[in-house]
Design an enzyme around this catalytic site. Structure first.
Site, mmCIF file in Angstrom:
data_model
loop_
_atom_site.group_PDB
_atom_site.id
_atom_site.type_symbol
_atom_site.label_atom_id
_atom_site.label_comp_id
_atom_site.label_asym_id
_atom_site.label_seq_id
_atom_site.Cartn_x
_atom_site.Cartn_y
_atom_site.Cartn_z
ATOM 1 N N HIS A 7 0.854 -1.197 0.000
ATOM 2 C CA HIS A 7 0.000 0.000 0.000
ATOM 3 C C HIS A 7 0.884 1.238 0.000
ATOM 4 O O HIS A 7 1.957 1.233 0.576
ATOM 5 C CB HIS A 7 -0.895 0.009 1.253
ATOM 6 C CG HIS A 7 -2.062 0.911 1.108
ATOM 7 N ND1 HIS A 7 -2.004 2.256 1.388
ATOM 8 C CD2 HIS A 7 -3.315 0.669 0.665
ATOM 9 C CE1 HIS A 7 -3.176 2.797 1.150
ATOM 10 N NE2 HIS A 7 -4.000 1.868 0.705
ATOM 11 N N ASP A 47 -8.043 -5.079 -0.726
ATOM 12 C CA ASP A 47 -8.454 -5.898 -1.873
ATOM 13 C C ASP A 47 -8.102 -7.372 -1.737
ATOM 14 O O ASP A 47 -8.507 -8.177 -2.578
ATOM 15 C CB ASP A 47 -7.797 -5.336 -3.149
ATOM 16 C CG ASP A 47 -8.327 -3.961 -3.464
ATOM 17 O OD1 ASP A 47 -7.516 -3.033 -3.595
ATOM 18 O OD2 ASP A 47 -9.553 -3.806 -3.521
HETATM 19 C C1 SDX Z 1 -6.008 0.267 -3.253
HETATM 20 O O1 SDX Z 1 -4.097 4.652 -2.054
HETATM 21 C C2 SDX Z 1 -5.124 4.040 -1.524
HETATM 22 O O2 SDX Z 1 -5.583 4.385 -0.462
HETATM 23 C C3 SDX Z 1 -5.682 2.908 -2.371
HETATM 24 C C4 SDX Z 1 -6.768 2.073 -1.686
HETATM 25 C C5 SDX Z 1 -8.038 2.869 -1.479
HETATM 26 O O3 SDX Z 1 -8.833 2.523 -0.561
HETATM 27 O O4 SDX Z 1 -8.314 3.767 -2.325
HETATM 28 O O5 SDX Z 1 -6.305 1.594 -0.454
HETATM 29 C C6 SDX Z 1 -7.170 0.873 -2.553
HETATM 30 O O6 SDX Z 1 -5.742 0.628 -4.365
HETATM 31 C C7 SDX Z 1 -5.161 -0.739 -2.505
HETATM 32 C C8 SDX Z 1 -3.936 -1.234 -3.360
HETATM 33 C C9 SDX Z 1 -4.457 -2.293 -4.315
HETATM 34 N N1 SDX Z 1 -3.380 -2.663 -5.237
HETATM 35 C C10 SDX Z 1 -2.769 -3.886 -5.125
HETATM 36 O O7 SDX Z 1 -2.995 -4.719 -4.258
HETATM 37 C C11 SDX Z 1 -1.764 -4.162 -6.226
HETATM 38 C C12 SDX Z 1 -0.528 -4.796 -5.614
HETATM 39 N N2 SDX Z 1 0.155 -3.777 -4.832
HETATM 40 C C13 SDX Z 1 1.255 -3.083 -5.412
HETATM 41 O O8 SDX Z 1 1.159 -2.890 -6.773
HETATM 42 C C14 SDX Z 1 1.774 -1.933 -4.577
HETATM 43 O O9 SDX Z 1 1.884 -2.370 -3.301
HETATM 44 C C15 SDX Z 1 1.009 -0.623 -4.574
HETATM 45 C C16 SDX Z 1 0.707 -0.147 -5.957
HETATM 46 C C17 SDX Z 1 -0.233 -0.734 -3.808
HETATM 47 C C18 SDX Z 1 1.940 0.362 -3.921
HETATM 48 O O10 SDX Z 1 3.030 0.512 -4.808
HETATM 49 P P1 SDX Z 1 4.389 1.097 -4.317
HETATM 50 O O11 SDX Z 1 4.144 2.346 -3.543
HETATM 51 O O12 SDX Z 1 5.347 1.128 -5.453
HETATM 52 O O13 SDX Z 1 4.877 0.037 -3.283
HETATM 53 P P2 SDX Z 1 6.096 0.283 -2.392
HETATM 54 O O14 SDX Z 1 6.827 1.546 -2.722
HETATM 55 O O15 SDX Z 1 5.612 0.130 -0.987
HETATM 56 O O16 SDX Z 1 7.045 -0.932 -2.793
HETATM 57 C C19 SDX Z 1 8.174 -1.166 -1.968
HETATM 58 C C20 SDX Z 1 8.775 -2.453 -2.441
HETATM 59 C C21 SDX Z 1 9.184 -2.447 -3.912
HETATM 60 O O17 SDX Z 1 10.234 -3.402 -3.999
HETATM 61 P P3 SDX Z 1 11.790 -2.812 -3.997
HETATM 62 O O18 SDX Z 1 11.906 -1.894 -5.181
HETATM 63 O O19 SDX Z 1 11.956 -2.079 -2.672
HETATM 64 O O20 SDX Z 1 12.638 -4.067 -4.099
HETATM 65 O O21 SDX Z 1 7.802 -3.524 -2.330
HETATM 66 C C22 SDX Z 1 7.565 -4.096 -3.595
HETATM 67 C C23 SDX Z 1 7.996 -3.061 -4.620
HETATM 68 O O22 SDX Z 1 8.357 -3.720 -5.817
HETATM 69 N N3 SDX Z 1 6.126 -4.369 -3.681
HETATM 70 C C24 SDX Z 1 5.615 -5.542 -3.995
HETATM 71 C C25 SDX Z 1 4.212 -5.371 -3.923
HETATM 72 N N4 SDX Z 1 3.948 -4.120 -3.577
HETATM 73 C C26 SDX Z 1 5.135 -3.491 -3.438
HETATM 74 N N5 SDX Z 1 6.210 -6.716 -4.323
HETATM 75 C C27 SDX Z 1 5.350 -7.735 -4.576
HETATM 76 N N6 SDX Z 1 4.013 -7.658 -4.533
HETATM 77 C C28 SDX Z 1 3.412 -6.490 -4.220
HETATM 78 N N7 SDX Z 1 2.095 -6.405 -4.175
#
Ligand code: SDX
Length: 393
Positions: free
Chosen positions: A271, A328
């Site tokens: 998130h 989700d």
């Molecule tokens: C919603 O913003 C809101 O409030 C949204 C929401 C709402 O109520 O409106 O809460 C609803 O959209 C929830 C999110 C739903 N999306 C997903 O579940 C999709 C999967 N999640 C990811 O795509 C991701 O976690 C995000 C998009 C939600 C956040 O993206 P970020 O900000 O790029 O994540 P991060 O900076 O925290 O990532 C840090 C690390 C990275 O790895 P490194 O570069 O440090 O090695 O964590 C990794 C990312 O690659 N990572 C994941 C991951 N999410 C982050 N690795 C694997 N699986 C994942 N889901």
């Protein structure tokens, strides 16, 4: 500062300055609507009561709630001409694409009462959207399976009316399961607002040009559609189904996630704000088991999801990155148990999020300091150069 361009910190004065609507503490995993903890509202309130709270700032007195509920109930019908709108779509149209088009098109029936600065017209538009979105959503779904569109039945409650339009047929009575209605009402509460997420920021940015509420919400629906945002609930279920059908064991799937194989993410995890368990996910997880028990169903995908969570939360890769289940992660399993098709999951998210979009748009419109959203960029392209005739290229 880059010497000649002052970087605008995001959408100044449109989305990310101050707001009195939703409080999130990402580290502690706290979410409150107008100060009320989400867990209390999910347990004790109703979706329309929470919609009133988000929009007007206070929990309604009984007479205020019944007046609000009556207004919503009396606006569920669409103009008869509008029903033809849905026949223009191909059967395989994704309901989210139909929904965002329908919301924008709906405004054409009210174009004389869309003034964003007339409180009465804004109230009218707010009621019309809350009342008609379930009708639009049900019609978008019925269009995809060729079934007849049912008129709303205003003797039913808000969620019950939606369920009947979604799953009912003119050929037979539709039996509403009160447990499903109650849980769906609670799920809508959990989705009702979430500060400056992607779709709400979109609603505010579009609203900052003084676009009307329908146009702003239509843009919000489109932003929500993306798989990294509201589309994640559909993507989670598709991920669970792929793992289940492939017989891929969880550990090898998690290894592929950690290796960042293209297109392999643990959907429903992580998130932008929460660096702890999303409080909404905890409520959904608990409700999912209850709904399956109440329906006398079991779903291997729930067991798979819980196992995935256990493996991930025990793995440093996820713990170090503070990746926890978000709202989700479990919703797809519970929506499937309720009988919703996978491509309707994000539409359910939009139905829940609508009051938040409305409340945030209204707050922006009422803020005299609001300016049109106009972020800047640092230019990194070529310096000045002059035209070269084709023959000399
Ligand atoms: C919603 O913003 C809101 O409030 C949204 C929401 C709402 O109520 O409106 O809460 C609803 O959209 C929830 C999110 C739903 N999306 C997903 O579940 C999709 C999967 N999640 C990811 O795509 C991701 O976690 C995000 C998009 C939600 C956040 O993206 P970020 O900000 O790029 O994540 P991060 O900076 O925290 O990532 C840090 C690390 C990275 O790895 P490194 O570069 O440090 O090695 O964590 C990794 C990312 O690659 N990572 C994941 C991951 N999410 C982050 N690795 C694997 N699986 C994942 N889901």
């Amino acid at each position: 500062e880059t010497g000649h361009v002052t970087l605008d910190p995001g959408f100044t004065n449109t989305a990310s300055t101050t707001s009195a609507i939703t409080y999130i503490d990402g580290e502690a995993g706290i979410l409150r609507y107008r100060g009320y903890p989400i867990e209390e509202l999910a347990e004790k309130s109703s979706f329309l009561e929470v919609a009133y709270l988000l929009i007007y700032g206070e929990l309604p007195a009984p007479d205020q709630l019944s007046a609000f509920t009556d207004s919503v109930r009396n606006h569920t019908l669409l103009d008869e001409k509008f029903r033809a709108f849905f026949s223009a779509f191909p059967r395989r149209a994704h309901p989210m694409a139909v929904l965002s088009s329908a919301v924008s098109a709906l405004s054409t029936f009210y174009q004389d009462s869309l003034d964003p600065f007339d409180p009465e017209q804004v109230d009218q538009s707010s009621i019309r959207l809350i009342a008609k979105l379930p009708t639009l959503a049900a019609y978008a779904y019925k269009t995809s399976n060729g079934q007849p569109l049912l008129y709303p039945d205003n003797s039913l409650g808000y969620v019950e009316n939606f369920l009947r339009m979604m799953f009912g047929l003119p050929t037979q009575p539709y039996e509403i399961d009160p447990e499903i209605a109650r849980v769906l009402d609670m799920l809508f509460i959990l989705h009702a607002d979430h500060e400056q997420n992607c779709s709400t920021s979109t609603v505010r940015l579009v609203g900052s040009s003084q676009a009307n509420l329908f146009s702003s919400v239509s843009a919000g629906v489109d932003a929500l559609f993306g798989p990294l945002h509201g589309g994640a609930n559909q993507a989670v279920l598709e991920m669970l189904e792929r793992i289940h059908e492939s017989g891929d064991n969880i550990d090898s799937f998690v290894e592929r996630v950690k290796k960042k194989e293209p297109g392999v993410k643990l959907m429903g995890f992580g998130h932008r704000v929460y660096r702890n368990y999303d409080p909404r996910a905890a409520v959904v997880k608990k409700a999912t088991g209850k709904v399956l028990d109440a329906l006398g169903k079991s779903d291997p995908l729930l067991d798979l999801a819980m196992r995935l969570e256990e493996v991930a939360l025990g793995d440093d890769y996820f713990v170090e990155r503070k990746l926890y289940p978000n709202v989700d992660f479990y919703t797809g399993v519970i929506y499937k148990a309720m009988g919703f098709p996978t491509n309707a999951f994000t539409v359910l998210f939009a139905l829940g999020r609508l009051p938040g979009w409305i409340a945030q748009w209204r707050e922006l419109m009422n803020d005299p300091s609001t300016k049109i959203g106009r972020p800047r960029q640092v230019y990194v392209g070529p310096g000045e150069r002059h035209y070269v005739e084709p023959s000399a290229r």
